[in-house]
Design an enzyme around this catalytic site. Structure first.
Site, PDB file in Angstrom:
ATOM      1  N   LYS A   1       0.852  -1.315   0.101  1.00  9.47           N
ATOM      2  CA  LYS A   1      -0.106   0.001  -0.063  1.00  9.47           C
ATOM      3  C   LYS A   1       0.762   1.187   0.137  1.00  9.47           C
ATOM      4  O   LYS A   1       2.164   0.956  -0.008  1.00  9.47           O
ATOM      5  CB  LYS A   1      -0.988  -0.008   1.313  1.00  9.47           C
ATOM      6  CG  LYS A   1      -1.999  -1.249   1.233  1.00  9.47           C
ATOM      7  CD  LYS A   1      -2.894  -1.321  -0.046  1.00  9.47           C
ATOM      8  CE  LYS A   1      -3.532  -2.599  -0.310  1.00  9.47           C
ATOM      9  NZ  LYS A   1      -4.270  -3.341   0.568  1.00  9.47           N
TER      10      LYS A   1
HETATM   11  C1  LIG Z   1      -5.193  -4.512   0.858  1.00  9.43           C
HETATM   12  C2  LIG Z   1      -6.810  -4.490   0.852  1.00  9.43           C
HETATM   13  C3  LIG Z   1      -7.284  -5.104   2.013  1.00  9.43           C
HETATM   14  C4  LIG Z   1      -6.569  -5.657   2.913  1.00  9.43           C
HETATM   15  O1  LIG Z   1      -5.581  -5.122   3.527  1.00  9.43           O
HETATM   16  P1  LIG Z   1      -4.831  -5.869   4.719  1.00  9.43           P
HETATM   17  O2  LIG Z   1      -4.080  -4.901   5.497  1.00  9.43           O
HETATM   18  O3  LIG Z   1      -3.665  -6.601   3.831  1.00  9.43           O
HETATM   19  O4  LIG Z   1      -5.663  -6.831   5.502  1.00  9.43           O
HETATM   20  C5  LIG Z   1      -8.934  -4.781   2.045  1.00  9.43           C
HETATM   21  N1  LIG Z   1      -9.472  -4.217   1.043  1.00  9.43           N
HETATM   22  C6  LIG Z   1      -8.653  -3.758  -0.158  1.00  9.43           C
HETATM   23  C7  LIG Z   1      -9.484  -3.094  -1.275  1.00  9.43           C
HETATM   24  C8  LIG Z   1      -7.323  -4.158  -0.273  1.00  9.43           C
HETATM   25  O5  LIG Z   1      -6.699  -3.550  -1.462  1.00  9.43           O
END
Ligand SMILES: *Cc1c(COP(=O)(O)O)cnc(C)c1O
Length: 395
Positions: free
Chosen positions: A196
């Site tokens: 992210k």
């Molecule tokens: C990455 C992601 C998640 C989950 O995030 P984590 O921190 O890995 O649990 C949920 N929704 C979307 C749209 C994502 O891209």
């Protein structure tokens, strides 16, 4: 504007495989992690408190609650909204599967509505048609970080007594009509997974406007215990505690917060760097018949560009999978965000979904591909992507 500086060991060599993303980890992060590890406190404690204060100030939220992943955060949010077996939760089929798995975990029933063809965000008008007396929550996803058109969604939610949980996994730093995502509405869940825009290793944060709901989430985050372990083990803490609900083990650790504190300080610089690279992609790819680019909505927004996606059109000599493979042969990684959720085996078997149920999302999902984009990506690396694309698409 200061430059994004990654630790030199993370800077890629010229001809190495270029991944579609990689975290930007500077000396500031290494120093804070070392300080945490040598401080005698690694579990949830002062650094998590600091990080929550920092996120609160950055997003202008009323409450910020750090968790060990956005998936945990989304689950916690559904539980805090009172989702019970049989309750319906409206969401998009074009998302990461965790958005929908957590609805199953809470006992809810996912109800998909199709997306807008240009922004790939959930279509508010179609949400209106999907609301039933059993609808408990609307869960829009700010796709790629582009804020969903929230005003009509909150208007619908208020009219029907429904809560909104924004999956803001892509959207840290985003704003909608001049207001930062996290500063208004019901609940937002941000992800700090290493792919992210900023990371805590793994981790996430909830921003919540309602203080009572935030207090319940804090308890649910850590076993349903009515105070956190740092208070218990600290000098002024008490060893006795009560359990008021069967809670979860969803707390963030200080070690994670030690990564997040300096990352958040760098976030705006990193997001500006992504934006500059996206503008270069947009300029370079404008007018190519073989690809189409995401469109801008007509409201005001800031888009932090978690991913830069293109669609492979019928004018391309390769389909999407062929394009991804051809770039891989040229040592360039790409990402697939996302296959549609309703056509995964589990969801097909449980709910009987079929191809054609959500045609816009399915069409986008069959053509979409994410090009390499990360904060410390150089223009030379980006040129490698564009050169390879020129070759494989015969531009
Ligand atoms: C990455 C992601 C998640 C989950 O995030 P984590 O921190 O890995 O649990 C949920 N929704 C979307 C749209 C994502 O891209």
């Amino acid at each position: 504007m200061s430059r994004v500086v990654a630790n030199e060991k993370t800077v890629l060599m010229e001809q190495e495989f270029l991944p579609f993303t990689t975290p930007t980890i500077g000396e500031d992060v290494l120093n804070e992690v070392r300080a945490c590890l040598t401080s005698g406190w690694i579990a949830t404690g002062p650094r998590v408190q600091q990080f929550e204060q920092d996120v609160k100030a950055y997003t202008k939220a009323s409450n910020a609650i750090a968790v060990n992943s956005a998936t945990s955060g989304l689950h916690l949010a559904l539980v805090a909204c009172g989702v019970q077996p049989g309750d319906e939760v409206i969401t998009t089929p074009l998302t990461f599967v965790s958005t929908v798995n957590v609805i199953e975990h809470a006992g809810g029933r996912p109800v998909f509505v199709d997306i807008e063809p240009g922004t790939y965000n959930i279509d508010a008008e179609k949400i209106r048609q999907a609301i039933t007396p059993r609808t408990k929550v609307i869960m829009p996803v700010h796709f790629a970080g582009l804020p969903v058109d929230l005003d009509p969604i909150y208007e619908l939610a208020r009219a029907h007594g429904i809560r909104v949980i924004e999956d803001a996994a892509h959207a840290i730093g985003a704003s909608y009509k001049g207001r930062s995502i996290g500063s208004f509405g019901d609940i937002q869940v941000f992800s700090f997974h290493p792919c992210k825009n900023m990371t805590t290793g793994e981790g996430g944060v909830l921003t919540v406007q309602d203080d009572a709901m935030a207090a319940r989430m804090r308890t649910l985050r850590f076993h349903g215990i009515d105070r956190d372990s740092w208070n218990r083990y600290g000098k002024n803490g008490s060893q006795t505690f009560d359990v008021i609900e069967a809670g979860f083990k969803y707390n963030m650790s200080d070690l994670q917060a030690a990564i997040g504190i300096p990352q958040l300080k760098q976030l705006d610089v990193m997001n500006q760097s992504r934006l500059r690279l996206v503008k270069r992609y947009q300029e370079a790819l404008a007018g190519w018949q073989q690809v189409s680019l995401p469109q801008s909505p007509d409201y005001e927004y800031f888009h932090p560009w978690h991913i830069f996606t293109i669609l492979i059109t019928d004018d391309s000599p390769l389909n999407r999978d062929g394009f991804m493979e051809a770039l891989k042969q040229k040592n360039i990684g790409t990402g697939l965000h996302y296959p549609v959720i309703h056509l995964y085996t589990y969801y097909r078997n449980k709910y009987g979904y079929r191809p054609g149920d959500f045609p816009i999302a399915e069409n986008v999902a069959s053509r979409i591909v994410s090009l390499p984009l990360f904060a410390h990506m150089t223009e030379a690396q980006q040129n490698r992507v564009l050169d390879a694309m020129t070759k494989v698409l015969n531009q």
